[in-house]
Design a protein around this motif. Sequence first.
Motif, PDB file in Angstrom:
ATOM      1  N   SER A  55     -30.333  20.616  26.544  1.00 19.21           N
ATOM      2  CA  SER A  55     -30.052  21.994  26.941  1.00 19.21           C
ATOM      3  C   SER A  55     -28.563  22.176  27.196  1.00 19.21           C
ATOM      4  N   HIS A  56     -28.095  23.395  26.941  1.00 17.46           N
ATOM      5  CA  HIS A  56     -26.721  23.803  27.222  1.00 17.46           C
ATOM      6  C   HIS A  56     -26.807  25.001  28.150  1.00 17.46           C
ATOM      7  N   ILE A  57     -26.401  24.821  29.391  1.00 23.13           N
ATOM      8  CA  ILE A  57     -26.523  25.847  30.432  1.00 23.13           C
ATOM      9  C   ILE A  57     -25.175  26.529  30.628  1.00 23.13           C
ATOM     10  N   PHE A  58     -25.159  27.851  30.495  1.00 18.64           N
ATOM     11  CA  PHE A  58     -23.962  28.637  30.758  1.00 18.64           C
ATOM     12  C   PHE A  58     -24.130  29.327  32.108  1.00 18.64           C
ATOM     13  N   TYR A  59     -23.195  29.089  33.032  1.00 21.06           N
ATOM     14  CA  TYR A  59     -23.242  29.707  34.363  1.00 21.06           C
ATOM     15  C   TYR A  59     -22.504  31.040  34.317  1.00 21.06           C
ATOM     16  N   VAL A 109     -27.871  32.329  35.014  1.00 24.70           N
ATOM     17  CA  VAL A 109     -27.565  31.367  33.959  1.00 24.70           C
ATOM     18  C   VAL A 109     -28.188  31.839  32.646  1.00 24.70           C
ATOM     19  N   PHE A 110     -27.604  31.373  31.551  1.00 25.54           N
ATOM     20  CA  PHE A 110     -28.169  31.541  30.207  1.00 25.54           C
ATOM     21  C   PHE A 110     -28.259  30.153  29.612  1.00 25.54           C
ATOM     22  N   ILE A 111     -29.437  29.799  29.096  1.00 26.97           N
ATOM     23  CA  ILE A 111     -29.689  28.430  28.658  1.00 26.97           C
ATOM     24  C   ILE A 111     -30.064  28.406  27.184  1.00 26.97           C
ATOM     25  N   VAL A 112     -29.365  27.572  26.434  1.00 28.37           N
ATOM     26  CA  VAL A 112     -29.701  27.301  25.036  1.00 28.37           C
ATOM     27  C   VAL A 112     -30.447  25.972  24.996  1.00 28.37           C
ATOM     28  N   VAL A 113     -31.659  25.989  24.493  1.00 26.54           N
ATOM     29  CA  VAL A 113     -32.478  24.791  24.395  1.00 26.54           C
ATOM     30  C   VAL A 113     -32.553  24.357  22.940  1.00 26.54           C
TER      31      VAL A 113
END
Length: 246
Positions: free
Chosen positions: A141-145, A219-223
């Motif tokens: 996962s890539h989490i954007f705060y 947050v926005f998360i790219v899985v």
Amino acid sequence: MSYLDARRLVHIAEKSSEFLNRKPYPWAGYQGVLHDDGFRRLCAEMPRADLFAAEFGKVRGYGQEAHNRYTLQYRPKLDAELSHPWRTFIEELHAAPYEAFLRKVYGLGPQERIALSMHWHHASSGGSVSPHTDASRKVGSHIFYLNTPDDWDPEWGGQTVVLDDEGRLKAHAAPSFDSLRQVAASEILGNQSFMFKRTEHSWHAVRPITCPADHMRKVFIVVVNRVNFQVLWRRLRGKDPDGYLL
């Protein structure tokens, strides 16, 4: 304008071996993956609150505590409801340069099939994410705060914490915070993002947050998902890799 900083992505990808060899599992926090102007626009033009679904008390497997939050799953038909910055950013996430970045960072071969899923999570006071590892179909996962100093104080919490079970637990378990060693906590202000790779011991969580009632952790998360039988079966039924209707 572009949102992802292409040069920053290349710089991170060049150090993928450091990421992949990190213990107790691959993880890292990165500043400036987004251009600062783009980051500010995304924060200012978040999806409307009425698009989110309340997810409180939802039963989780293996006796794990609920992850209480408001959630919005991205699917293409949502585009009409999103601001131009968010539509543009999501287009970049589906483009070849970001895929190449993900493949390099996660050590994926060019023939390994992957599918992205994405979601927004907003959490109010008391919200938390209990210690867990992700489903085995997930690569990482890539989490954007998406908070700024105008709406968040790090003392309220909200950091993603990296936890170490020292190889003792099965992924299908429900450990408490006290039973795991905290290795690190992410930075959440200043255009920060956080990546990790899923393993059988990639325990992570968010401790209960203590923000005022009129604030939210955002947050926005790219899985990144492997295209396995489960993902293919969900696609045949018109669902994304996480099981949401497209």
